[in-house]
Write an enzyme that holds these catalytic residues in place. Sequence first.
Site, PDB file in Angstrom:
ATOM      1  N   ARG A  65       0.808  -1.224   0.000  1.00 40.00           N
ATOM      2  CA  ARG A  65       0.000   0.000   0.000  1.00 40.00           C
ATOM      3  C   ARG A  65       0.836   1.266   0.000  1.00 40.00           C
ATOM      4  O   ARG A  65       0.342   2.340  -0.337  1.00 40.00           O
ATOM      5  CB  ARG A  65      -1.004  -0.027   1.154  1.00 40.00           C
ATOM      6  CG  ARG A  65      -2.091  -1.073   0.912  1.00 40.00           C
ATOM      7  CD  ARG A  65      -3.065  -1.135   2.014  1.00 40.00           C
ATOM      8  NE  ARG A  65      -2.394  -1.509   3.246  1.00 40.00           N
ATOM      9  CZ  ARG A  65      -2.960  -2.122   4.253  1.00 40.00           C
ATOM     10  NH1 ARG A  65      -4.228  -2.420   4.199  1.00 40.00           N
ATOM     11  NH2 ARG A  65      -2.277  -2.416   5.324  1.00 40.00           N
ATOM     12  N   GLU A 102       5.478 -10.630  14.397  1.00 43.58           N
ATOM     13  CA  GLU A 102       4.993 -11.138  15.678  1.00 43.58           C
ATOM     14  C   GLU A 102       5.278 -12.641  15.801  1.00 43.58           C
ATOM     15  O   GLU A 102       5.693 -13.122  16.839  1.00 43.58           O
ATOM     16  CB  GLU A 102       3.487 -10.874  15.809  1.00 43.58           C
ATOM     17  CG  GLU A 102       2.947 -11.198  17.170  1.00 43.58           C
ATOM     18  CD  GLU A 102       1.487 -10.810  17.327  1.00 43.58           C
ATOM     19  OE1 GLU A 102       0.915 -11.147  18.383  1.00 43.58           O
ATOM     20  OE2 GLU A 102       0.926 -10.185  16.415  1.00 43.58           O
TER      21      GLU A 102
END
Length: 177
Positions: A65, A102
């Site tokens: 993006r 993560e």
Amino acid sequence: MTSTSEPVRLEDWVRDIPDFPQKGVLFKDITPLLQDPKAFHIALDRLAAHYAGAGIEAVVGVESRGFIFGAPLAYLLNCGFVPVRKFGKLPSNTVSVEYALEYGTNVVELHTDAIKPGQRVLIVDDLLATGGTVSASIELVEKMGGHIAGIAFLVELGFLKGRDRLEGHDVFALIQY
């Protein structure tokens, strides 16, 4: 939507999607802003105005993006656009950086001829969350000898403290939560 006589609040064009991509996450969806020509134009104009006169020589857009904002911003700043891509997506010689997620790791790459030593670079992405991907992008640009002149985002999620990972850099976000 505000009237034409009032300033446009870009945050009015970002919608909340609860429990996406997983339960407990409140996703900030920028697609309404992208779909509205006036809001999208204003967002790009505000980003360009912030960096006008800063001597930006290349805009680096972070996949994917960051491409949406980076390419037109490079056009508005009259400079080139350089994509930072996920591993294996660039066709020529690359330099890469692995960074932690993560759960696990990811790799981003840049063409070896994309940034020239000393070149003033603006890194652009749509959203600053934890700062992992943009930190890897900074490392790529610096490996090539580029100078980070700024880091720009449409949205910053301040509560995730991604800006802390970017200490020492000029960080600018149009919308902050």
